[in-house]
Design an enzyme around this catalytic site. Structure first.
Site, mmCIF file in Angstrom:
data_model
loop_
_atom_site.group_PDB
_atom_site.id
_atom_site.type_symbol
_atom_site.label_atom_id
_atom_site.label_comp_id
_atom_site.label_asym_id
_atom_site.label_seq_id
_atom_site.Cartn_x
_atom_site.Cartn_y
_atom_site.Cartn_z
ATOM 1 N N SER A 134 -8.922 2.486 -5.624
ATOM 2 C CA SER A 134 -7.758 1.707 -5.216
ATOM 3 C C SER A 134 -7.358 0.856 -6.400
ATOM 4 O O SER A 134 -8.173 0.611 -7.303
ATOM 5 C CB SER A 134 -8.132 0.801 -4.034
ATOM 6 O OG SER A 134 -7.121 -0.156 -3.781
ATOM 7 N N TYR A 147 -14.167 -5.369 0.713
ATOM 8 C CA TYR A 147 -13.403 -4.176 0.340
ATOM 9 C C TYR A 147 -13.307 -4.041 -1.174
ATOM 10 O O TYR A 147 -13.619 -2.975 -1.734
ATOM 11 C CB TYR A 147 -12.007 -4.240 0.956
ATOM 12 C CG TYR A 147 -11.106 -3.113 0.490
ATOM 13 C CD1 TYR A 147 -11.321 -1.811 0.931
ATOM 14 C CD2 TYR A 147 -10.065 -3.338 -0.400
ATOM 15 C CE1 TYR A 147 -10.516 -0.771 0.504
ATOM 16 C CE2 TYR A 147 -9.261 -2.304 -0.832
ATOM 17 C CZ TYR A 147 -9.488 -1.023 -0.377
ATOM 18 O OH TYR A 147 -8.695 0.007 -0.817
#
Length: 276
Positions: A134, A147
């Site tokens: 990401s 995360y």
């Protein structure tokens, strides 16, 4: 006639994983799509993708999925480690058990599949592992420590694996999605509100959650096919880059992170969230 190359995509029941499985199929791969929710992949079968029951948090499930590919196809050329989710909430609020689960899915899940496929790839002297991280594996936002921690970890592990595996003809490539129109943002926002929507972090959590939910549906945010094409490029390029970025604002955000000092980037994030 050349034998078809074979790809296994995790998290293929929705979003980026689903789009990647279809894109690789269009590019001539025999594609296996792994996910817990096999029932959601029935239409993929009609489009040539072979659904596989796969829980990336379970050692036996990972081994059996790869063994099934080996039995049926006799080879595995590309693994796309895409399965993952976003666990958001203040560090003070998120139970450690949930933090462990976030790492088990996003990091250890990718490692389980990588370890399972490597004997096949080493035996053939070729293969490619595409790890979907990401832009959150390079930048940071508040209330997303677990995360971001998983994505930073997977970026580092990918670099190490690239060095370890190149002598066996196996390459490791990272794909960094930015904003993409999937269910990810809504799920992450719901988890954030449930975890930190009340209490001392509530105001910040509600602002961030609102941005997540509206951002996922905004017209400027592209469909998962945009990231799927980057994954396919990473899987098929003769000499792939070590990292690809795709999705809303991905390249711009990564450029700013590289140019700005930490505290200047912090201020940029604070201003962005204030306007969410």
């Amino acid at each position: 006639m050349a034998e078809k190359k074979v790809a296994l995509v995790t998290g293929a029941s929705s979003g980026i994983g689903r789009a990647a499985a279809l894109e690789l199929g269009r590019r001539g791969f025999a594609v296996y799509g792994g996910a817990r929710r096999v029932g959601r992949m029935a239409d993929l079968r009609a489009q040539g993708v072979r659904p596989l029951a796969l829980d990336v948090t379970d050692d036996a499930s990972a081994r059996e999925a790869v063994a099934a590919v080996a039995r049926e196809a006799g080879r595995l050329d590309v693994l796309v480690n895409n399965a993952g989710y976003g666990s958001y909430g203040a560090v003070e609020d998120v139970p450690l058990e949930e933090g462990r689960r976030q790492f088990d899915v996003n990091v250890f899940g990718a490692v389980r599949l990588t370890r399972a496929v490597l004997p096949l790839m080493r035996e053939r002297g070729s293969g490619r592992i595409v790890n979907v991280t990401s832009v959150g594996g390079r930048v940071h936002t508040p209330l997303g420590a677990w995360y971001h921690g998983t994505k930073f970890a997977l970026e580092g592990m990918s670099d190490v694996l690239r060095l370890e595996l190149r002598r066996f003809g196996v390459d490791v490539v990272v794909v960094r999605p930015g904003g993409t129109r999937t269910e990810w943002g809504g799920i992450a926002a719901e988890h954030l509100l449930a975890t930190s929507g009340d209490g001392v972090y509530g105001a910040q959590a509600r602002r961030l959650a609102a941005g997540m939910m509206t951002g996922s549906a905004a017209e400027r945010v592209p469909e998962p096919a945009v990231v799927a094409r980057a994954i396919a490029a990473a899987a098929t390029a003769r000499r792939p880059r070590t990292r690809y970025a795709a999705g809303y604002m991905a390249r711009r955000i990564l450029l700013l992170r590289g140019l700005l000092p930490d505290r200047a980037f912090d201020r940029l994030v604070d201003r962005a969230l204030a306007g969410a």
